[in-house]
Design an enzyme around this catalytic site. Structure first.
Site, PDB file in Angstrom:
ATOM      1  N   LYS A  33      25.967  40.094  44.392  1.00 18.80           N
ATOM      2  CA  LYS A  33      24.571  40.554  44.411  1.00 18.80           C
ATOM      3  C   LYS A  33      23.834  39.926  45.590  1.00 18.80           C
ATOM      4  O   LYS A  33      23.193  40.613  46.379  1.00 18.80           O
ATOM      5  CB  LYS A  33      23.849  40.158  43.110  1.00 18.80           C
ATOM      6  N   THR A  34      23.952  38.594  45.669  1.00 19.07           N
ATOM      7  CA  THR A  34      23.237  37.913  46.741  1.00 19.07           C
ATOM      8  C   THR A  34      23.802  38.333  48.090  1.00 19.07           C
ATOM      9  O   THR A  34      23.081  38.491  49.069  1.00 19.07           O
ATOM     10  CB  THR A  34      23.321  36.385  46.553  1.00 19.07           C
ATOM     11  N   ASP A 219      15.848  38.266  44.565  1.00 21.03           N
ATOM     12  CA  ASP A 219      17.118  37.819  43.977  1.00 21.03           C
ATOM     13  C   ASP A 219      16.811  37.139  42.646  1.00 21.03           C
ATOM     14  O   ASP A 219      15.701  36.643  42.445  1.00 21.03           O
ATOM     15  CB  ASP A 219      17.806  36.823  44.931  1.00 21.03           C
ATOM     16  N   GLU A 220      17.785  37.109  41.741  1.00 18.90           N
ATOM     17  CA  GLU A 220      17.627  36.426  40.440  1.00 18.90           C
ATOM     18  C   GLU A 220      16.385  36.937  39.704  1.00 18.90           C
ATOM     19  O   GLU A 220      15.662  36.159  39.080  1.00 18.90           O
ATOM     20  CB  GLU A 220      17.503  34.904  40.630  1.00 18.90           C
ATOM     21  N   GLN A 250      22.230  35.710  32.944  1.00 18.59           N
ATOM     22  CA  GLN A 250      21.971  34.437  33.598  1.00 18.59           C
ATOM     23  C   GLN A 250      20.499  34.035  33.528  1.00 18.59           C
ATOM     24  O   GLN A 250      20.050  33.198  34.312  1.00 18.59           O
ATOM     25  CB  GLN A 250      22.419  34.488  35.062  1.00 18.59           C
ATOM     26  N   ARG A 592      30.233  29.214  38.228  1.00 17.21           N
ATOM     27  CA  ARG A 592      30.074  28.600  39.557  1.00 17.21           C
ATOM     28  C   ARG A 592      31.436  28.315  40.190  1.00 17.21           C
ATOM     29  O   ARG A 592      31.535  28.074  41.384  1.00 17.21           O
ATOM     30  CB  ARG A 592      29.296  27.265  39.498  1.00 17.21           C
TER      31      ARG A 592
HETATM   32  P1  ATP Z   1      25.508  34.928  41.106  1.00 19.83           P
HETATM   33  O1  ATP Z   1      25.313  35.826  39.946  1.00 19.83           O
HETATM   34  O2  ATP Z   1      26.224  33.686  40.714  1.00 19.83           O
HETATM   35  O3  ATP Z   1      24.251  34.700  41.876  1.00 19.83           O
HETATM   36  P2  ATP Z   1      26.262  36.900  43.063  1.00 19.83           P
HETATM   37  O4  ATP Z   1      26.442  38.155  42.332  1.00 19.83           O
HETATM   38  O5  ATP Z   1      25.001  36.714  43.789  1.00 19.83           O
HETATM   39  O6  ATP Z   1      26.536  35.672  42.086  1.00 19.83           O
HETATM   40  P3  ATP Z   1      27.503  36.272  45.549  1.00 19.83           P
HETATM   41  O7  ATP Z   1      27.139  34.843  45.602  1.00 19.83           O
HETATM   42  O8  ATP Z   1      26.784  37.211  46.409  1.00 19.83           O
HETATM   43  O9  ATP Z   1      27.489  36.764  44.043  1.00 19.83           O
HETATM   44  O10 ATP Z   1      29.058  36.442  45.857  1.00 19.83           O
HETATM   45  C1  ATP Z   1      30.041  35.673  45.219  1.00 19.83           C
HETATM   46  C2  ATP Z   1      31.197  35.403  46.157  1.00 19.83           C
HETATM   47  O11 ATP Z   1      31.933  36.590  46.360  1.00 19.83           O
HETATM   48  C3  ATP Z   1      30.763  34.942  47.520  1.00 19.83           C
HETATM   49  O12 ATP Z   1      31.665  33.974  47.971  1.00 19.83           O
HETATM   50  C4  ATP Z   1      30.820  36.201  48.350  1.00 19.83           C
HETATM   51  O13 ATP Z   1      31.045  35.922  49.712  1.00 19.83           O
HETATM   52  C5  ATP Z   1      32.006  36.928  47.744  1.00 19.83           C
HETATM   53  N1  ATP Z   1      31.912  38.391  47.887  1.00 19.83           N
HETATM   54  C6  ATP Z   1      30.885  39.159  47.490  1.00 19.83           C
HETATM   55  N2  ATP Z   1      31.130  40.461  47.745  1.00 19.83           N
HETATM   56  C7  ATP Z   1      32.360  40.521  48.324  1.00 19.83           C
HETATM   57  C8  ATP Z   1      33.200  41.579  48.808  1.00 19.83           C
HETATM   58  N3  ATP Z   1      32.823  42.836  48.756  1.00 19.83           N
HETATM   59  N4  ATP Z   1      34.381  41.233  49.331  1.00 19.83           N
HETATM   60  C9  ATP Z   1      34.790  39.945  49.371  1.00 19.83           C
HETATM   61  N5  ATP Z   1      34.056  38.926  48.930  1.00 19.83           N
HETATM   62  C10 ATP Z   1      32.856  39.197  48.411  1.00 19.83           C
HETATM   63 MG    MG Z   2      23.445  35.316  43.557  1.00 18.22          MG
END
Ligand code: ATP
Ligand code: MG
Length: 728
Positions: A33-34, A219-220, A250, A592
């Site tokens: 997402k982030t 975000d969040e 979350q 995490r």
């Molecule tokens: P959270 O809910 O914990 O905030 P998130 O959904 O924001 O998590 P991110 O932090 O954006 O997730 O991504 C998690 C990990 O996965 C990061 O290391 C990111 O670089 C990797 N990632 C995200 N999308 C891809 C993708 N399409 N291909 C490969 N790696 C990815």
């Molecule tokens: Mg995130």
């Protein structure tokens, strides 16, 4: 030009390219997402040519905002990202710096932090003649916050032209705001309220900002409260380009007013769901899914990952806390030997007091660590104050310690008094304390004499009392703990409980040498003066709240005992909702981890419940075949967990138990009684006539216990009539 989008999956790309309208991304942890949000920022700037000054990108913590700024910085031309990548309060500050002149405030207004607000509240309470025994500082501030949540307080109280009548002046809010106005100071609530007020009242300001903020991203978003939502919606009201991402599983700030329902009910033009987790191995993810599935109040969703199997998740059970810590440092050494870097490791815990054992273990092991979003245990104010008192007992010439505690808690011994004392010390060539000891009577301050009596009493007991007894004598006798109780400062009280518990442990483990206070202070100096560098080469330790949004290759979650995590107070106050919020917190903690996850807990004294420790219910919710257990857990401990869950959830326990720890006069006696109690809260016991039952509570000296029997009846019974199931 759009080559960088190759890093994303189809749905993330869709999220990035859907730049116009109201877009919502709902997805679980680690699904990118982030990442999608930061790529969207880069897409807007690099591909569409939007000026970063027209993009507002909001997130929740300062840590997350700086992380996001860093991620963005790598993707856009240098100088091309501005400081509109920030937290909500950060935005309000930037907004007000430009706009607050409209209300007659200077652009250089000041901001009150929590401590400043408390200090102002205390002044007001004194002025208004409100007794702290009747109202705590926290209650006073809560009252202020409630009044500020109502419309109209800015106009009525906080504008230079506000007409505050005499009748109003008698109120708490008028008293508080008058002091604020004297120094043009805004508290955290004001930052948001003033921003909303200006947007509301000044059409030109509103239009200008709405016009400027072409694209807004959040975000969040599950953790936004109603004010946050109002601000975001208002800012987006012209262009309607609002991109929000979040994960209802979350939401960990409902206790502070977060309204995840607003996220769920958001009227989106387009919804995007992501379900592939890129962060964690399947084993870690299975555990996260398994735990969160126990929440009833949620929209079911499961994540999958294509990552390789990876290592098994380990649950370590120690017989003692030291065993838990030894195992943990051993594992860290093994990881390092295997090529991991310290910065790849994070240790998470539920409450700040838990860092004590951890920090001592890490320092002993020579492992460099940094606390994120917090202060090291032995640098926390209440810990330093206590140790300064103790130092003064054995070293009356220690002026630094003297100055630290002479007015802690406040004895109203002001500058004139201290100057006079310094004069005497200089004349007689002695320390401040010795000067006070010799002359307190003639200095004519009753409270100074009380202070001398306190220190002299402690000094008289230095050779006979244990370190923990001395510390407790001081903390109770000085009114230090009483002041914290009046402030309802649970966090500092917990830290002090933890300090006392660690002193008792020190006494037990050095029992043969009969350690003196001097020796204790020398031994502890290793931790209080620890020489450390907070650099990239340190491992991170932090509370789970601080870890939100972050990721680490190796994650340890420590202190997983019932009552600690889940936190007993949360469950007590918020019941089922509290339990679910704690479970979401556990979900955040687990997710995490990228490569390996270690869950640890141990038996022994539970600082939170003041009873024995049992494994957390969250560990009980994980299928046994999903983790590798190290150390053996007797079945009776799991029974303890289940009983505890029962007892905590049924709310039978606190009214009888909790006041014990705070019995006026000598809280420690009760504490110790609790510690020596023959049975624990939630333990299964047998009575020869009534059969098997569960301990619900105890009387003052733990000689009688309230027991609930299997037929639902409860009785108070004396200890000798009860025994454990496995004993005759
Ligand atoms: P959270 O809910 O914990 O905030 P998130 O959904 O924001 O998590 P991110 O932090 O954006 O997730 O991504 C998690 C990990 O996965 C990061 O290391 C990111 O670089 C990797 N990632 C995200 N999308 C891809 C993708 N399409 N291909 C490969 N790696 C990815
Ligand atoms: Mg995130």
């Amino acid at each position: 030009m759009t080559g960088f989008l190759q890093d994303l999956n189809t749905r993330q790309r869709e999220a990035v390219q859907a730049t116009e309208g109201r877009i919502r991304v709902i997805a679980g942890a680690g699904t990118g997402k982030t990442k999608a949000l930061t790529y969207r920022y880069a897409y807007l700037v690099n591909v569409l040519g939007i000026d970063p000054a027209n993009i507002l990108c909001l997130t929740f913590t300062n840590k997350a905002a700086s992380e996001m700024r860093q991620r963005i910085a790598t993707m856009v031309r240098s100088g091309d990202y501005n400081d509109f990548v920030c937290t909500l309060h950060g935005f309000c500050v930037k907004f007000l710096r430009k706009e607050i002149y409209r209300l007659g405030f200077p652009k250089s207004f000041t901001i009150l932090d929590e401590e400043d607000s408390k200090a102002l509240a205390k002044e007001c309470m004194d002025e208004l003649g409100l007794k702290r025994t009747e109202k705590t500082v926290r209650q006073f501030l809560e009252g202020i916050a409630t009044e500020k949540a109502l419309n109209g307080y800015i106009e009525a109280f906080m504008l230079p032209q506000s007409q505050v009548s005499d009748a109003m002046r008698a109120g708490n809010l008028a008293c508080f705001t008058a002091r604020q106005m004297k120094q043009w100071a805004l508290d955290f609530d004001d930052l948001m309220n003033f921003t909303l007020f200006i947007l509301d009242r000044f059409e030109d300001a509103r239009t200008a900002w709405q016009e400027a903020l072409n694209y807004i991203m959040v975000d969040e978003a599950q953790d936004c409260n109603l004010d946050d939502w109002n601000l975001i919606e208002r800012l987006a009201a012209r262009h309607h380009n609002l991109f929000i991402v979040g994960d209802p599983d979350q939401c960990i700030y409902e206790w502070r007013g977060a309204k995840p329902a607003r996220f769920v009910e958001f009227a989106a033009d387009k919804d995007i769901f992501l379900d592939e987790n890129y962060r964690s191995t399947p084993k870690i993810l299975d555990i996260a899914n398994c735990v969160i599935a126990n929440n009833r109040n949620r929209i079911p969703k499961d994540l999958f990952t294509r990552r390789a199997e990876g290592r098994p998740v380990i649950h370590f059970h120690g017989k003692t806390e030291s065993e838990e810590m030894d195992w943990l440092t051993g594992q860290i050494r093994t990881l390092i030997a295997g090529g991991a870097a310290l910065r790849d490791i994070a240790i998470l815990y539920r409450s700040t007091w838990q860092s004590r054992a951890l920090e001592q273990a890490l320092l002993n092991a020579g492992l460099n660590y940094a606390i994120w979003g917090g202060t090291r245990f032995f640098e926390r104010r209440e810990i330093k104050d206590t140790l300064a008192y103790l130092r003064l007992l054995v070293q009356p010439d220690d002026d630094v310690s003297f100055l630290r505690v002479i007015n802690t808690p406040s004895r109203k011994l002001g500058r004139t008094f201290l100057d006079a004392l310094k004069g005497i010390a200089l004349r007689e060539d002695c320390s401040l304390y010795r000067a006070l000891l010799a002359h307190h009577a003639e200095l004519g301050k009753a409270r100074a004499s009380v202070f001398v009596a306190l220190v002299e009493d402690g000094r008289a007991h230095v050779d006979t009392a244990t370190v923990s007894d001395l510390a407790n004598r001081i903390l109770e006798g000085s009114g230090y703990k009483k002041a914290l109780r009046e402030d309802q400062d649970e966090e500092r009280l917990e830290n002090l409980d933890e300090l006392l518990a660690s002193m008792r442990f020190y006494e037990r483990s050095h029992a043969e040498e009969e350690p003196t206070l001097v020796e204790y202070l020398q031994d502890i100096a290793l931790y209080t003066n620890a020489d450390y560098r907070e650099d990239a080469g340190s491992l991170k330790i932090m509370t789970v709240h601080q870890a939100k949004g972050l990721e680490f290759p190796y994650v340890f979650i420590t202190g997983l005992s019932e009552g600690i995590f889940p936190n007993m107070r949360t469950i007590r106050e918020w019941k089922k909702n509290g339990e679910e919020e704690e479970r979401r917190l556990m979900y955040v903690a687990i997710t995490r981890a990228e490569k390996a996850l270690f869950l640890t807990e141990s038996e022994g004294y539970n600082v939170a419940t003041k009873m024995s420790k049992y494994p957390s219910r969250f560990l009980d919710e994980i299928r046994r075949d999903m983790v590798v257990l190290e150390g053996s857990i007797p079945e009776s401990l799991w029974r303890g967990t289940r009983n505890m869950v029962h007892v905590l959830d049924e709310e039978h326990y606190m009214p009888e138990i909790q006041p014990l720890a705070e019995v006026s006069g000598d809280g420690f006696a009760a504490d110790r009684a609790a510690y020596n109690s023959p049975f624990s809260l939630g333990e299964t016991v047998v009575h020869d006539i009534f059969g098997e039952g569960v301990i619900l509570s105890a009387n003052d000296d733990f000689s009688s216990f309230q027991v609930r029997f299997s037929d639902g009846s409860t009785r108070f019974l004396r200890a000798p009539f009860l025994h454990r199931p496995d004993l005759p």
